[in-house]
Design a protein around this motif. Structure first.
Motif, PDB file in Angstrom:
ATOM      1  N   HIS A  57      18.186 -27.573  47.844  1.00  3.85           N
ATOM      2  CA  HIS A  57      17.090 -28.458  48.252  1.00  3.85           C
ATOM      3  C   HIS A  57      17.083 -28.689  49.764  1.00  3.85           C
ATOM      4  O   HIS A  57      17.005 -29.825  50.226  1.00  3.85           O
ATOM      5  N   ARG A  58      17.194 -27.598  50.525  1.00  4.51           N
ATOM      6  CA  ARG A  58      17.085 -27.615  51.975  1.00  4.51           C
ATOM      7  C   ARG A  58      18.269 -28.296  52.654  1.00  4.51           C
ATOM      8  O   ARG A  58      18.220 -28.606  53.847  1.00  4.51           O
ATOM      9  N   ARG A  90      16.907 -21.077  61.095  1.00  2.46           N
ATOM     10  CA  ARG A  90      16.895 -21.181  59.644  1.00  2.46           C
ATOM     11  C   ARG A  90      15.981 -22.324  59.225  1.00  2.46           C
ATOM     12  O   ARG A  90      16.414 -23.460  59.019  1.00  2.46           O
ATOM     13  N   ASP A  91      14.704 -22.039  59.092  1.00  2.00           N
ATOM     14  CA  ASP A  91      13.739 -23.085  58.759  1.00  2.00           C
ATOM     15  C   ASP A  91      13.898 -23.614  57.344  1.00  2.00           C
ATOM     16  O   ASP A  91      13.373 -24.684  57.014  1.00  2.00           O
ATOM     17  N   GLU A  92      14.624 -22.880  56.497  1.00  2.00           N
ATOM     18  CA  GLU A  92      14.800 -23.329  55.120  1.00  2.00           C
ATOM     19  C   GLU A  92      15.946 -24.341  54.984  1.00  2.00           C
ATOM     20  O   GLU A  92      16.180 -24.859  53.889  1.00  2.00           O
ATOM     21  N   ILE A  93      16.664 -24.611  56.064  1.00  2.00           N
ATOM     22  CA  ILE A  93      17.739 -25.601  56.068  1.00  2.00           C
ATOM     23  C   ILE A  93      17.336 -26.756  56.975  1.00  2.00           C
ATOM     24  O   ILE A  93      16.981 -26.551  58.137  1.00  2.00           O
ATOM     25  N   ASP A  94      17.380 -27.974  56.446  1.00  2.00           N
ATOM     26  CA  ASP A  94      16.965 -29.145  57.212  1.00  2.00           C
ATOM     27  C   ASP A  94      18.123 -30.049  57.617  1.00  2.00           C
ATOM     28  O   ASP A  94      18.045 -30.742  58.627  1.00  2.00           O
ATOM     29  N   GLU A 106       6.312 -31.930  55.826  1.00  2.00           N
ATOM     30  CA  GLU A 106       6.538 -30.510  55.558  1.00  2.00           C
ATOM     31  C   GLU A 106       7.254 -29.823  56.711  1.00  2.00           C
ATOM     32  O   GLU A 106       7.475 -28.607  56.675  1.00  2.00           O
TER      33      GLU A 106
END
Length: 266
Positions: A14-15, A48-52, A264
């Motif tokens: 989940h990011r 890495r835009d999928e990791i927040d 987002e």
């Protein structure tokens, strides 16, 4: 950068990326290989835009015992100046990569957190401890200076010059209660709820405006070396950039509609 590292554990959910060292039988020491692989992984994070959010967790009741005595300390005594400087620059590069990764970072610290392990916690944005946590900057106890991996720059900014000086000169342990009172730790939670507390906090951050979080982390680091006037101007520019994002517009529309904004990250 692979998401199947050889020298540390990594889980993506989940990011949120959860990292931990994987030698619990020895209280999770660092090796030459784990230093280098962690450095490279954190260097990859800005792309890495999928990791927040990143959680650096404990494993087997301990965070990290620092550099491995047999696999790092011993070999260092046989190295020449050039080789030693290559090593110390690499360890410093891990801290710089963490600070510049663009992702909020939470350290979930249980048990032993000493030496380079204490540095990793120090370089995080948020630190959560358990009652069993003992943190020590051990460098002087092995004949080294306390100025390791940015400790003399970062630690005083967190807990103050006098307190940092005491820890760095003596190498003594700071208990969890001291750590909270001094501002090193954000909170203390029971060991059995540490991972969930860190996960809940990470989820709350990940649900926010992540481009804006990146800007916040960037400015927190860069403003250390700015004057007040420079910092105010830099923040004006950063905020103007954030005002162009869709997340800013989403927040406005949600406020008008009396709804909770769904960010987002753009």
């Amino acid at each position: 950068m692979t998401d199947m590292p050889k020298h540390f554990l990594l889980a993506l959910n989940h990011r949120i990326a959860t990292v931990s060292l994987n030698r619990p039988d020895r209280k999770n020491p660092l090796t030459f290989d784990s230093y280098a692989e962690l450095r490279d992984w954190f260097r990859s994070l800005p792309y890495r835009d999928e990791i927040d959010v990143v959680i650096f967790g404990s494993n087997g009741g301990n965070f990290s015992s620092g550099g491995d005595v047999h696999e790092i300390i011993g070999p260092l005594t046989e190295m020449n100046t050039k080789e030693l400087l290559t090593f110390t620059r690499m360890t410093g590069d891990l801290v710089k990569a963490m600070i510049n990764c663009g992702k909020p970072m939470i350290s979930a610290v249980d048990g032993i957190c000493v030496g380079a392990g204490a540095i990793i916690a120090m370089a995080s944005d948020i630190r959560i401890a358990t009652p069993e946590t003992k943190t020590a900057f051990l460098f002087t106890r092995v004949g080294l200076a306390g100025c390791d991996m940015g400790a003399c720059a970062i630690l005083p900014r967190i807990i103050g010059q006098g307190r940092a000086s005491e820890l760095l000169f003596t190498g003594r342990s700071m208990c969890a209660e001291e750590g909270v009172a001094w501002g090193f730790f954000n909170k203390i939670v029971p060991s059995e709820t540490l991972a969930q507390t860190a996960s809940d906090m990470a989820a709350r951050i990940a649900a926010g405006p992540n481009f804006a979080h990146m800007m916040t982390k960037t400015m927190l680091a860069q403003e250390w070396s700015m004057s007040i006037e420079q910092a105010v101007e830099a923040e004006a520019q950063a905020q103007a950039i954030c005002m162009q994002t869709e997340d800013f517009k989403r927040a406005y529309r949600a406020f008008v509609a009396k709804e909770k904004p769904l960010f987002e990250g753009n």
